[in-house]
Design an enzyme around this catalytic site. Structure first.
Site, mmCIF file in Angstrom:
data_model
loop_
_atom_site.group_PDB
_atom_site.id
_atom_site.type_symbol
_atom_site.label_atom_id
_atom_site.label_comp_id
_atom_site.label_asym_id
_atom_site.label_seq_id
_atom_site.Cartn_x
_atom_site.Cartn_y
_atom_site.Cartn_z
ATOM 1 N N VAL A 99 -3.260 -1.291 4.260
ATOM 2 C CA VAL A 99 -2.740 -0.647 5.470
ATOM 3 C C VAL A 99 -2.844 0.868 5.353
ATOM 4 C CG1 VAL A 99 -0.629 -0.277 6.829
ATOM 5 C CG2 VAL A 99 -1.245 -2.584 6.083
ATOM 6 N N ASP B 40 -1.101 8.456 -3.592
ATOM 7 C CA ASP B 40 -0.951 7.243 -4.391
ATOM 8 C C ASP B 40 -0.673 7.677 -5.828
ATOM 9 O OD1 ASP B 40 -2.120 4.118 -3.663
ATOM 10 O OD2 ASP B 40 -1.546 4.596 -5.722
ATOM 11 N N LEU C 53 -2.955 -4.922 12.002
ATOM 12 C CA LEU C 53 -4.377 -5.089 11.713
ATOM 13 C C LEU C 53 -4.639 -6.314 10.842
ATOM 14 C CD1 LEU C 53 -4.804 -3.958 8.572
ATOM 15 C CD2 LEU C 53 -4.665 -1.771 9.727
ATOM 16 N N PHE D 192 -5.905 -18.447 17.401
ATOM 17 C CA PHE D 192 -5.027 -18.947 16.326
ATOM 18 C C PHE D 192 -4.652 -20.406 16.536
ATOM 19 C CE2 PHE D 192 -4.189 -15.670 13.177
ATOM 20 C CZ PHE D 192 -5.003 -14.683 13.724
ATOM 21 N N LEU D 193 -5.590 -21.136 17.132
ATOM 22 C CA LEU D 193 -5.419 -22.578 17.288
ATOM 23 C C LEU D 193 -6.531 -23.308 16.538
ATOM 24 C CD1 LEU D 193 -4.417 -23.508 20.968
ATOM 25 C CD2 LEU D 193 -3.006 -23.549 18.915
ATOM 26 N N CYS E 183 -0.474 -11.781 3.879
ATOM 27 C CA CYS E 183 0.555 -11.529 4.894
ATOM 28 C C CYS E 183 1.315 -12.774 5.326
ATOM 29 C CB CYS E 183 -0.083 -10.867 6.113
ATOM 30 S SG CYS E 183 -0.967 -9.373 5.671
ATOM 31 N N ARG F 29 -6.174 -13.318 -2.118
ATOM 32 C CA ARG F 29 -4.738 -13.539 -2.309
ATOM 33 C C ARG F 29 -4.271 -14.736 -1.488
ATOM 34 N NH1 ARG F 29 -2.578 -7.603 -1.248
ATOM 35 N NH2 ARG F 29 -4.468 -7.557 0.014
HETATM 36 C C1 UGA Z 1 -2.464 -11.203 9.695
HETATM 37 C C2 UGA Z 1 -2.211 -10.948 11.182
HETATM 38 O O1 UGA Z 1 -3.186 -11.626 11.965
HETATM 39 C C3 UGA Z 1 -2.255 -9.454 11.503
HETATM 40 O O2 UGA Z 1 -1.917 -9.222 12.865
HETATM 41 C C4 UGA Z 1 -1.239 -8.723 10.618
HETATM 42 O O3 UGA Z 1 -1.268 -7.316 10.811
HETATM 43 C C5 UGA Z 1 -1.566 -9.008 9.156
HETATM 44 O O4 UGA Z 1 -1.510 -10.450 8.942
HETATM 45 C C6 UGA Z 1 -0.531 -8.289 8.311
HETATM 46 O O5 UGA Z 1 0.667 -8.603 8.432
HETATM 47 O O6 UGA Z 1 -0.881 -7.319 7.620
HETATM 48 P P1 UGA Z 1 -4.651 -11.325 8.136
HETATM 49 O O7 UGA Z 1 -3.735 -11.836 7.071
HETATM 50 O O8 UGA Z 1 -5.617 -10.244 7.809
HETATM 51 O O9 UGA Z 1 -3.786 -10.784 9.392
HETATM 52 O O10 UGA Z 1 -5.521 -12.560 8.623
HETATM 53 P P2 UGA Z 1 -5.604 -13.535 9.887
HETATM 54 O O11 UGA Z 1 -6.859 -13.293 10.593
HETATM 55 O O12 UGA Z 1 -4.376 -13.492 10.675
HETATM 56 O O13 UGA Z 1 -5.704 -14.950 9.135
HETATM 57 C C7 UGA Z 1 -4.635 -15.424 8.304
HETATM 58 C C8 UGA Z 1 -4.930 -16.809 7.812
HETATM 59 O O14 UGA Z 1 -4.833 -17.764 8.862
HETATM 60 C C9 UGA Z 1 -6.336 -17.010 7.224
HETATM 61 O O15 UGA Z 1 -6.237 -17.802 6.048
HETATM 62 C C10 UGA Z 1 -7.092 -17.743 8.310
HETATM 63 O O16 UGA Z 1 -8.133 -18.538 7.801
HETATM 64 C C11 UGA Z 1 -5.976 -18.592 8.905
HETATM 65 N N1 UGA Z 1 -6.219 -18.994 10.304
HETATM 66 C C12 UGA Z 1 -6.281 -18.054 11.290
HETATM 67 C C13 UGA Z 1 -6.329 -20.343 10.618
HETATM 68 O O17 UGA Z 1 -6.239 -21.217 9.733
HETATM 69 N N2 UGA Z 1 -6.517 -20.698 11.931
HETATM 70 C C14 UGA Z 1 -6.592 -19.777 12.926
HETATM 71 O O18 UGA Z 1 -6.759 -20.194 14.104
HETATM 72 C C15 UGA Z 1 -6.472 -18.430 12.602
#
Ligand code: UGA
Length: 468
Positions: free
Chosen positions: A11, A30, A152, A268-269, A279, A346
């Protein structure tokens, strides 16, 4: 504006580079000497689109790096805290880094400063930061503490920052809100997007960016609740996918039917092997813990986590039911990163599945376009690596797809089939159409959809599949 960003993790580094691109003067602080030296030398520690361009554009002029927190705070009007908040054993967020930055900042608070928490933190953190700074002797009128959560995603972090759905700013008075509005003015006025070197606008984003100003506590809750809601959406669809498997329905069709309701939306479905990353797993747990502490028993979140773990076990069972015994089986694995577009492993469900299968005695050759170096640092040396998807498949008893990289969705299926010892693909990310896979000669298993097989496969080999 003069800005200090404390912490050069995901971030902090992205925010610092983007603030510089908005025209601010940024000092990134840092205490990790090696990281600072690498950044000063032009290295980019994370795999993130547009970040190398932004760093090289601003390094040494609008973006400088320092280990001197005191001096950086003195020189800045706004100080963003973006240090890590790792989970404790009890699942709470460990705020000791945030606290120590707050303590160290105190001596440098001379004229008015806005101290902004950008790390993902539980509700009440702003209040605590304020208390710590006051306790260490700062004048109450010389600073304010605000909350400015970041939304993000890894892989699209720079464009998420510059083209956000919304900017959330939590402030408890107008003086502080005015300063933060000014920080984001290039995005909220639209000026940034007209500038010559602006990063190109991605599809499905709208400009200018809206800003939502709330109380600090609301902003803190917005961040945790957003991540918990998105994780819940994924667990919900994964549970529906399991139902689909039980009754022989197709989760793609169900998703389409649900997601076209504008109140729900299609994003996200995507069902799969569950969510991972730095996260969602941590934040759902931390939100659960903070709710308990605040007197609310948020049991819905336990179920979100349980379904997520279950999803990995179900996948391993699928591998077992396709291959019978696992000891000594050769598996090709596509994907180690927790999602496509990143080298981050992670809490990666892919890694957890690989570990579970290796424990069962499987011999695995994996390929990931970006995450193999990081995997090598943490995984037992029995895991073998390939230099392409086809090499990972060579001679394997089955191929597993564990990360939704775009390149895995566009493989030459005939070539893949030729490489495999048996044409079995178990897809944890639903990257292919079962009919297309069957037409290319595969016995194909995925999530929430009937397995498929090519015409003419003997009944004994179909094992729960159906003819495409
Ligand atoms: C997530 C949030 O989407 C961001 O908005 C937030 O800022 C960030 O956490 C954070 O708190 O810093 P991120 O962890 O980078 O972002 O990744 P995502 O794209 O959200 O995916 C998270 C996980 O969910 C991945 O393992 C992905 O494969 C999985 N996922 C995502 C699914 O299994 N299905 C989906 O439909 C979407």
């Amino acid at each position: 504006m003069r800005i200090a960003v404390v912490g050069s993790g995901y971030v902090g580094l992205v925010a610092g580079a983007c603030f510089a691109d908005l025209g601010h003067n940024v000092i990134l602080v840092d205490n990790d000497e090696r990281k600072l030296a690498a950044l000063k030398n032009g290295q980019v520690p994370i795999h993130e689109k547009f970040l190398p361009e932004l760093l090289s554009r601003h390094r040494g002029n609008r973006l400088t790096f320092s280990d001197d927190l005191h001096e950086a705070v003195r020189a800045s009007a706004v100080i963003f805290i973006a240090v890590g908040t790792p989970p404790t054993e009890r699942g709470e967020a460990d705020l000791s880094y945030v606290e120590s930055v707050a303590r160290e900042i105190t001596g440098a608070v001379d004229d008015y400063k806005v101290i902004v928490e950008k790390s993902t933190v539980p509700v009440y953190t702003s209040e605590w930061i304020r208390k710590i700074i006051l306790r260490n002797g700062a004048d109450p009128d010389s600073f304010d503490v605000a909350s400015n959560p970041e939304f993000l995603r890894e892989g699209t972090a720079v464009t998420d920052f510059l083209f956000p759905d919304r900017i959330v700013v939590g402030c408890d008075n107008d003086r502080c809100a005015t300063v933060l509005r000014e920080v984001y003015a290039p995005l909220t006025s639209g000026k940034y997007y007209e500038s010559a070197g602006a990063i190109p606008q991605p599809d499905r984003t709208s400009i200018p960016a809206p800003i939502i100003v709330t109380s600090t506590k609301s902003a803190e809750l917005i961040k945790h609740a957003s991540n918990a809601f998105l994780a819940m959406k994924i667990s919900f669809i994964n549970a529906v996918a399991s139902m689909c498997e039980s009754v022989g329905a197709n989760v793609n069709q169900v998703c389409h039917g649900i997601g076209t309701d504008s109140r729900i939306g299609p994003r996200f479905l995507n069902p799969g092997i569950g969510y991972g990353g730095s996260c969602f797993p941590k934040d759902v747990m931390a939100f659960r813990a903070v709710a308990r502490e605040c007197g609310y028993d948020f049991r819905l979140l336990d179920e979100v986590m349980r379904i997520n773990e279950d999803q990995r076990d179900r996948f391993v069972k699928k591998v077992r039911s396709a291959l019978w015994t696992l000891r000594g089986k050769h598996l090709g694995v596509l994907g180690l990163a927790f999602k496509g577009g990143t080298d981050d492993i992670r809490e990666s469900p892919a890694i957890l599945i690989v570990q579970a299968l290796m424990q069962e005695g499987c011999k695995i050759t994996a390929y990931d376009p970006a995450a193999m170096d990081r995997t090598q640092e943490v995984m037992n040396s029995n895991l073998k690596y390939a230099s392409s998807a086809y090499e990972a498949a060579t001679g394997a008893d089955a191929l597993l797809i564990l990360t939704e990289w775009e390149e895995f969705a566009n493989l030459d299926l005939r070539r893949l089939n030729d490489e495999l010892k048996y044409p079995i693909v178990i897809d944890g990310r639903n990257l292919y159409d079962p009919e297309v896979m069957a037409a290319n000669g595969f016995i194909y298993y995925s999530v929430g959809r009937a397995a498929s097989h090519p015409e003419g496969v003997p009944a004994a080999l179909r094992n729960g599949t159906k003819k495409a």
